[in-house]
Design a protein around this motif. Sequence first.
Motif, mmCIF file in Angstrom:
data_model
loop_
_atom_site.group_PDB
_atom_site.id
_atom_site.type_symbol
_atom_site.label_atom_id
_atom_site.label_comp_id
_atom_site.label_asym_id
_atom_site.label_seq_id
_atom_site.Cartn_x
_atom_site.Cartn_y
_atom_site.Cartn_z
ATOM 1 N N VAL A 61 25.788 2.718 -51.537
ATOM 2 C CA VAL A 61 26.706 2.008 -50.643
ATOM 3 C C VAL A 61 27.919 2.880 -50.326
ATOM 4 O O VAL A 61 28.295 3.051 -49.168
ATOM 5 C CB VAL A 61 27.149 0.655 -51.239
ATOM 6 N N ALA A 62 28.529 3.462 -51.350
ATOM 7 C CA ALA A 62 29.712 4.303 -51.138
ATOM 8 C C ALA A 62 29.373 5.508 -50.271
ATOM 9 O O ALA A 62 30.117 5.854 -49.344
ATOM 10 C CB ALA A 62 30.295 4.746 -52.474
ATOM 11 N N GLY A 63 28.239 6.156 -50.554
ATOM 12 C CA GLY A 63 27.846 7.325 -49.773
ATOM 13 C C GLY A 63 27.541 6.991 -48.327
ATOM 14 O O GLY A 63 27.951 7.707 -47.415
ATOM 15 N N LEU A 64 26.809 5.898 -48.117
ATOM 16 C CA LEU A 64 26.509 5.487 -46.748
ATOM 17 C C LEU A 64 27.774 5.129 -45.986
ATOM 18 O O LEU A 64 27.941 5.491 -44.819
ATOM 19 C CB LEU A 64 25.534 4.302 -46.751
ATOM 20 N N ARG A 65 28.694 4.433 -46.641
ATOM 21 C CA ARG A 65 29.954 4.085 -45.990
ATOM 22 C C ARG A 65 30.754 5.346 -45.680
ATOM 23 O O ARG A 65 31.379 5.453 -44.630
ATOM 24 C CB ARG A 65 30.723 3.082 -46.828
ATOM 25 N N GLY A 66 30.709 6.336 -46.588
ATOM 26 C CA GLY A 66 31.363 7.615 -46.329
ATOM 27 C C GLY A 66 30.747 8.349 -45.148
ATOM 28 O O GLY A 66 31.393 9.148 -44.487
ATOM 29 N N GLY A 67 29.481 8.055 -44.865
ATOM 30 C CA GLY A 67 28.792 8.652 -43.729
ATOM 31 C C GLY A 67 28.938 7.845 -42.448
ATOM 32 O O GLY A 67 28.349 8.190 -41.424
ATOM 33 N N GLY A 68 29.693 6.740 -42.512
ATOM 34 C CA GLY A 68 29.955 5.962 -41.305
ATOM 35 C C GLY A 68 29.217 4.637 -41.201
ATOM 36 O O GLY A 68 29.402 3.896 -40.234
ATOM 37 N N TRP A 69 28.367 4.322 -42.169
ATOM 38 C CA TRP A 69 27.624 3.063 -42.147
ATOM 39 C C TRP A 69 28.591 1.922 -42.411
ATOM 40 O O TRP A 69 29.455 2.019 -43.279
ATOM 41 C CB TRP A 69 26.550 3.136 -43.227
ATOM 42 N N ALA A 70 28.449 0.824 -41.712
ATOM 43 C CA ALA A 70 29.374 -0.303 -41.849
ATOM 44 C C ALA A 70 28.834 -1.417 -42.738
ATOM 45 O O ALA A 70 29.453 -2.469 -42.838
ATOM 46 C CB ALA A 70 29.704 -0.866 -40.468
ATOM 47 N N GLY A 71 27.717 -1.181 -43.399
ATOM 48 C CA GLY A 71 27.095 -2.218 -44.217
ATOM 49 C C GLY A 71 27.765 -2.432 -45.560
ATOM 50 O O GLY A 71 28.749 -1.777 -45.906
#
Length: 106
Positions: A61-71
């Motif tokens: 979750v943290a990595g995806l959010r760091g990549g711009g994912w809004a989930g």
Amino acid sequence: MANPWAGEVAVVLDGVPHVAKLTLGALAELEAMLETGTMLDLVRRFEEGAFSTRDVLALLVAGLRGGGWAGTAADLRTVEIGGGPVAAARIAAELLARAFTVPGQA
């Protein structure tokens, strides 16, 4: 395409490729998600193979959010992660490694 020199890791969610990256903001979010322990404790659990599915989920979750994912974590629980649980654990470990090392250095 994920750029390892930028600390990025590829993640496929429901067949759609995403880039994950542990930015400073993502690391701060990750620390807030960890109810006990420190980032060093998390790294140690991965090095020793003693990590939990909760650790994997929090890192993704943290990595995806760091990549711009809004989930959110709830969103991630409802998608198919390419490669399944084993790939998810590998991706989480790669995120940690790429956040704290320079590619090509031991």
